[in-house]
Write an enzyme that holds these catalytic residues in place. Structure first.
Site, PDB file in Angstrom:
ATOM      1  N   HIS A  21      44.777  25.473   2.868  1.00  0.00           N
ATOM      2  CA  HIS A  21      44.249  26.358   1.819  1.00  0.00           C
ATOM      3  C   HIS A  21      45.187  26.444   0.611  1.00  0.00           C
ATOM      4  O   HIS A  21      44.802  26.992  -0.427  1.00  0.00           O
ATOM      5  CB  HIS A  21      44.044  27.774   2.355  1.00  0.00           C
ATOM      6  CG  HIS A  21      42.997  27.893   3.419  1.00  0.00           C
ATOM      7  ND1 HIS A  21      41.727  27.380   3.270  1.00  0.00           N
ATOM      8  CD2 HIS A  21      43.034  28.474   4.651  1.00  0.00           C
ATOM      9  CE1 HIS A  21      41.027  27.637   4.368  1.00  0.00           C
ATOM     10  NE2 HIS A  21      41.798  28.280   5.218  1.00  0.00           N
TER      11      HIS A  21
ATOM     12  N   ASP B  30      39.233  21.938  10.741  1.00  0.00           N
ATOM     13  CA  ASP B  30      39.460  23.377  10.849  1.00  0.00           C
ATOM     14  C   ASP B  30      38.140  24.095  10.547  1.00  0.00           C
ATOM     15  O   ASP B  30      37.331  23.612   9.746  1.00  0.00           O
ATOM     16  CB  ASP B  30      40.525  23.782   9.831  1.00  0.00           C
ATOM     17  CG  ASP B  30      40.995  25.209   9.987  1.00  0.00           C
ATOM     18  OD1 ASP B  30      42.079  25.414  10.543  1.00  0.00           O
ATOM     19  OD2 ASP B  30      40.282  26.127   9.532  1.00  0.00           O
TER      20      ASP B  30
ATOM     21  N   HIS C 108      37.535  26.558   8.802  1.00  0.00           N
ATOM     22  CA  HIS C 108      37.470  27.011   7.420  1.00  0.00           C
ATOM     23  C   HIS C 108      37.551  25.822   6.464  1.00  0.00           C
ATOM     24  O   HIS C 108      38.207  24.820   6.762  1.00  0.00           O
ATOM     25  CB  HIS C 108      38.611  27.988   7.124  1.00  0.00           C
ATOM     26  CG  HIS C 108      38.677  29.120   8.104  1.00  0.00           C
ATOM     27  ND1 HIS C 108      39.701  29.248   9.028  1.00  0.00           N
ATOM     28  CD2 HIS C 108      37.828  30.151   8.328  1.00  0.00           C
ATOM     29  CE1 HIS C 108      39.482  30.325   9.769  1.00  0.00           C
ATOM     30  NE2 HIS C 108      38.350  30.881   9.367  1.00  0.00           N
TER      31      HIS C 108
ATOM     32  N   ASP D  68      40.224  26.356  15.380  1.00  0.00           N
ATOM     33  CA  ASP D  68      39.555  27.648  15.261  1.00  0.00           C
ATOM     34  C   ASP D  68      38.036  27.534  15.276  1.00  0.00           C
ATOM     35  O   ASP D  68      37.337  28.523  15.080  1.00  0.00           O
ATOM     36  CB  ASP D  68      40.028  28.410  14.022  1.00  0.00           C
ATOM     37  CG  ASP D  68      40.284  27.521  12.834  1.00  0.00           C
ATOM     38  OD1 ASP D  68      39.892  26.346  12.863  1.00  0.00           O
ATOM     39  OD2 ASP D  68      40.884  27.999  11.851  1.00  0.00           O
TER      40      ASP D  68
END
Length: 382
Positions: free
Chosen positions: A152, A189, A191, A277
């Site tokens: 990120h 991931d 996200h 995740d």
């Protein structure tokens, strides 16, 4: 003159440093909410992105004997010039200053404690060393146990528990110093890998692919229409998946979209943003993957690297917040990456596999993926 590319060779490596496990986000709780008022501190004393998952993974590797079959090595921290290929110097200096004081926050949901600059540089250094070892033929393949994670992190700010863009720093090093001409980053991931995307969005030499839960984090980020810009047009692929997607849906998306895109791009090096995740037991996602999912996706990426003729593959640890389940998912991926086998058996997988989604959901997912594949003119993997 750039060095020649070497075929992968030697034993596989696990790049690890105990000091990275000392990273914590200061006085923060889940989603980086500051402790105070009605927000209680977590039992670990750190934020949701604590090192406990990675610590337990290393313990499982040691107990199972896997560590003894790998080259477990540390590395030097990423240097300021290496970090500055990706991040603004002003951002790096602000980060360093706050780290030397009491810590702080330099972006959305990314608090950090004192001393975090050195630990983040070390984490990025592990990713850089993993890539360098594979590119130079010292390692067959490599896994970088990075914390804090990186996907990120933006050029000039932190975000979502990430402070430095580990994979991007490693990829820039491969291109600038190690002879790589084209690199692909596949991020699974849960996200969206918005930071990685933003850093290469106008580049034609780096293909960025992100499979993620649709509209999870960052909100409004990671749409299928984000394809790159300028020289990078067509070099960014987002695969936003419906909440609830599980093993079969992920493998379908990998076969229909990810594998064909990689074969068409033909990178010299393949880097995986290995987040866990998207598992059933994770607190920050709503997907239904199990350890076998990460094993199979890794096998697919190994097969692609071999099919490309060089076998160069590096996995960089990203998210994953279930202390109980991340170790099972990650050790399955590492076994698939290295071809090694342990006696570890996932005691949760049978229960997860029983939570099958309705056939109507399956059809909706397949329609979405096939529509995207047609739009991108991708040929499904055999």
């Amino acid at each position: 003159m750039k060095p020649e590319l070497h075929p992968s060779a030697g034993a596989s490596a696990f790049l690890f440093d105990e000091r990275c496990l000392w990273f914590h986000s200061g006085r923060a709780s889940a989603l980086a909410a500051p402790v105070g008022g009605w927000v209680q501190p977590l039992a670990s004393g750190s934020g949701v992105a604590s090192a406990d998952c990675l610590r337990r993974l290393k313990a499982l590797m040691d107990a199972s004997g896997l560590s003894r079959q790998l080259r477990v090595e540390s590395a030097a921290p990423a240097s300021l010039p290496q970090m500055a290929r990706v991040h603004d110097l002003e951002y790096l200096e602000r980060f360093r200053r706050l780290s030397e004081q009491q810590g702080g926050e330099l972006g959305l949901a990314a608090p950090f404690a004192a001393g975090s600059f050195e630990l983040a540089a070390l984490s990025a250094g592990l990713a850089r060393a993993a890539v360098e070892g594979v590119m130079r033929g010292e390692y067959q393949r490599a896994y970088a146990a990075c914390i804090p994670a990186g996907h990120h992190a933006l050029r000039d700010q932190a975000m979502g528990s990430t402070l430095l863009a580990n994979s991007a720093i490693a990829v820039e090093h491969a291109i600038a110093e190690l002879g790589a001409r084209r690199v692909a980053i596949v991020d699974w991931d849960v996200h969206h890998g918005n930071g990685t995307q933003s850093l290469f969005y106008e580049r034609g030499d780096v293909l960025t692919i992100s499979l993620h839960q649709e509209n999870c984090f960052p909100p409004g980020s990671g749409g299928a229409d984000e394809l790159g810009r300028g020289a990078g047009q067509g070099c960014n692929l987002n695969i936003p998946l419906l909440p609830g997607c599980g093993h079969q849906q992920y493998l379908h998306a990998m076969a229909q979209l990810v594998v064909p895109a990689l074969l068409r791009f033909a990178p010299d090096l393949l880097v995986i943003g290995a987040g866990y995740d998207a598992s059933t037991y994770d607190v920050l996602g709503h997907m239904q993957l199990h350890s076998g999912s990460f094993r199979e996706m890794t096998r697919m990426m190994v097969a692609v690297a071999e099919r490309l003729g060089h076998g160069r593959l590096v996995m960089v640890h990203e998210g994953g917040y279930s202390e109980v389940y991340v170790p099972f998912c990650a050790i399955a991926a590492i076994e698939a990456l290295t071809g090694l086998q342990t006696q570890v058996r996932d005691p949760f997988i049978e229960f997860i596999e029983q939570q099958r989604l309705a056939d109507d959901f399956d059809r909706l997912h397949h329609q979405r993926v096939q529509t995207q594949a047609r739009q991108l003119e991708l040929v499904p993997a055999p």
